[in-house]
Scaffold this active site. Structure first.
Site, PDB file in Angstrom:
ATOM      1  CB  THR A 135      -0.224  -5.941   0.558  1.00  9.61           C
ATOM      2  OG1 THR A 135       0.115  -5.973  -0.831  1.00  9.61           O
ATOM      3  CG2 THR A 135       0.852  -5.130   1.272  1.00  9.61           C
ATOM      4  CG  ASP A 136       0.825  -9.371  -3.559  1.00  6.77           C
ATOM      5  OD1 ASP A 136       0.707  -8.138  -3.376  1.00  6.77           O
ATOM      6  OD2 ASP A 136       0.464  -9.927  -4.619  1.00  6.77           O
ATOM      7  CD  GLU A 137       1.976  -3.389  -3.797  1.00  8.25           C
ATOM      8  OE1 GLU A 137       2.738  -2.455  -3.502  1.00  8.25           O
ATOM      9  OE2 GLU A 137       1.009  -3.246  -4.563  1.00  8.25           O
ATOM     10  CE1 TYR A 160      -0.547  -0.096   0.995  1.00  5.63           C
ATOM     11  CE2 TYR A 160       0.534  -1.476  -0.652  1.00  5.63           C
ATOM     12  CZ  TYR A 160      -0.473  -1.282   0.278  1.00  5.63           C
ATOM     13  OH  TYR A 160      -1.411  -2.269   0.496  1.00  5.63           O
ATOM     14  CE  LYS A 164      -1.043  -3.176   4.513  1.00  2.38           C
ATOM     15  NZ  LYS A 164      -2.282  -2.959   5.316  1.00  2.38           N
TER      16      LYS A 164
END
Ligand code: NAD
Ligand code: DAU
Length: 355
Positions: A135-137, A160, A164
């Site tokens: 994810t870009d997060e 989260y 990741k």
């Protein structure tokens, strides 16, 4: 025939990917491995359940024995690891399960694939690949300008995104240490059919239709870079087939929108097409998410140049298709939002104060 072991294939993006691949190719076999948490739903895959090129296993990606047996039962060419706890708000309330599934589960998948594919010291069966859906997060939050690139340092903020990012580092470590064939994709916010209505777009849609309050966190000016889920599936397909081993690819589409814009767009579409009594009076600005990232924005130049991928679905078209899908599939929404989810939502929302 290429055989894909897809984990989390009963979730939002995973089920879209399974359907996309089986519809697009005649020479693809999909082995779907899913624990069926609250977010996994086999109803999404009803149309393919009897397809001889599709097989489902209910299993936890952390379970060494079960995953080893699945590798022994099938001649797997590719692993696509979607399985994860995916909701930021849940990770703030309960981080441990995010470490278990997202970090330990990923390491278990890597270990099982490595053992199954190994032919010698640091050599593997010809043509195999492990793709980690990230994810870009993991890059953290942007200011008003600039974009996330593959070279942007990891700076996750939520439990989260930290889980990741940890998983990504283990995938990189397997590539660096064992020369294990890997790719990582880092995607922006997806939207489209089968998304669980705890995420912004389906939640606002469902609440508007039910005349419930529309919770907007903080000032509603946080920005997300929205990508139609089918465009994401296409990117994953391309990276599995043609991605250069060891590389990371960012996937996103210059579709940045503030949250409040998304909420107002949904209200006005429903007002015009379904129910003219709904309106912006239903919006409630509520307590902000802890550690809320302000802006995400992807620079997709690398995947465009390397693989010719581009986001085909403009936001204005994608959002209408999505809203139409939710209107046409009210029973699906009822099934996934009744029972335990409703209790979770009521508890979480009642903990938020109106600003
Ligand atoms: P989702 O929550 O809708 O689905 C997750 C699926 O994984 C569910 O079917 C669930 O049952 C399964 N699962 C959970 N724990 C498991 C376990 N221990 N073993 C086996 N299966 C398990 O998630 P999603 O939105 O479809 O996201 C899929 C992947 O894409 C995730 O890795 C997520 O981090 C990533 N991602 C999502 C987005 C997005 O906008 N949704 C954007 C970028 C990346
Ligand atoms: O960027 C990719 C990520 O996008 C994925 O890795 C995650 O799995 C996925 O859940 C998503 O994370 P977000 O936190 O961005 O998505 P969510 O739909 O939860 O929230 C989108 C934005 O809307 C965010 O700024 C928080 C805000 N929001 C969300 C909800 C649920 C609200 O204002 N009100 C809400 O009720």
């Amino acid at each position: 025939m290429k055989t894909y072991l897809v984990t989390g294939g009963a979730g939002f993006i995973g089920s879209n990917f399974v359907l996309y691949m089986l519809n697009k190719y005649d020479d693809v076999m999909i082995i779907n491995v899913d624990k069926l948490t609250y977010a996994g739903n086999l109803e999404n895959l009803k149309s393919v359940e009897n397809n001889p090129r599709y097989k489902f296993y209910q299993a936890d990606i952390c379970d060494r024995e079960a995953i080893t047996e699945i590798f022994a039962n099938h001649d797997i060419d590719y692993v696509v690891n979607f399985a994860a706890e995916s909701h930021v708000d849940r990770s703030i309330a309960n981080p441990e399960i995010f470490v278990e599934t997202n970090v330990l589960g990923t390491v278990n998948m890597l270990q099982c694939a490595k053992v199954a594919w190994q032919t010698g010291d640091d050599t593997y069966k010809e043509g195999v690949k492990y793709l980690q859906v990230s994810t870009d997060e993991v890059y953290g939050s942007l200011g008003e300008t600039g974009y996330f690139m593959e070279t942007t340092p990891l700076d996750p903020h939520s439990p989260y995104s930290s889980s990741k990012a940890s998983a990504d580092l283990f995938v990189k470590a397997f590539g660096d240490t064992y020369k294990f064939p890997v790719n990582i994709t880092r995607c922006s916010n997806n939207y489209g059919p089968y998304q669980f209505p705890e995420k912004l777009i389906p939640l606002i849609m469902n609440n508007t239709l039910k005349h419930k309050d529309l919770p907007v966190y903080g000032d509603g000016m946080q920005i997300r870079d929205w990508l139609y889920v089918e465009d994401h599936c296409k990117a994953i397909d391309m990276v599995v087939r043609d991605g250069v081993l060891g590389e990371v690819y960012n996937v996103g589409g210059h579709n940045e929108r503030p949250n409040i814009f998304i909420v107002k767009t949904i209200i006005s579409y429903i007002k015009e097409n379904v129910d003219d009594t709904v309106g912006e009076h239903m919006i409630r600005y509520v307590t902000d998410r802890k550690g809320h990232d302000r802006r995400y924005g992807i620079d997709p130049q690398k995947i465009k140049d390397a693989l010719g991928w581009y986001p085909e679905t403009p936001f204005e078209i994608g959002i209408k298709k999505t809203l139409k899908w939710y209107l046409d599939n009210k029973e699906w929404v009822e099934n996934v939002t009744s029972g335990e989810y409703q209790k979770y939502y009521d508890k979480m929302y009642s903990g938020k104060e109106e600003l």
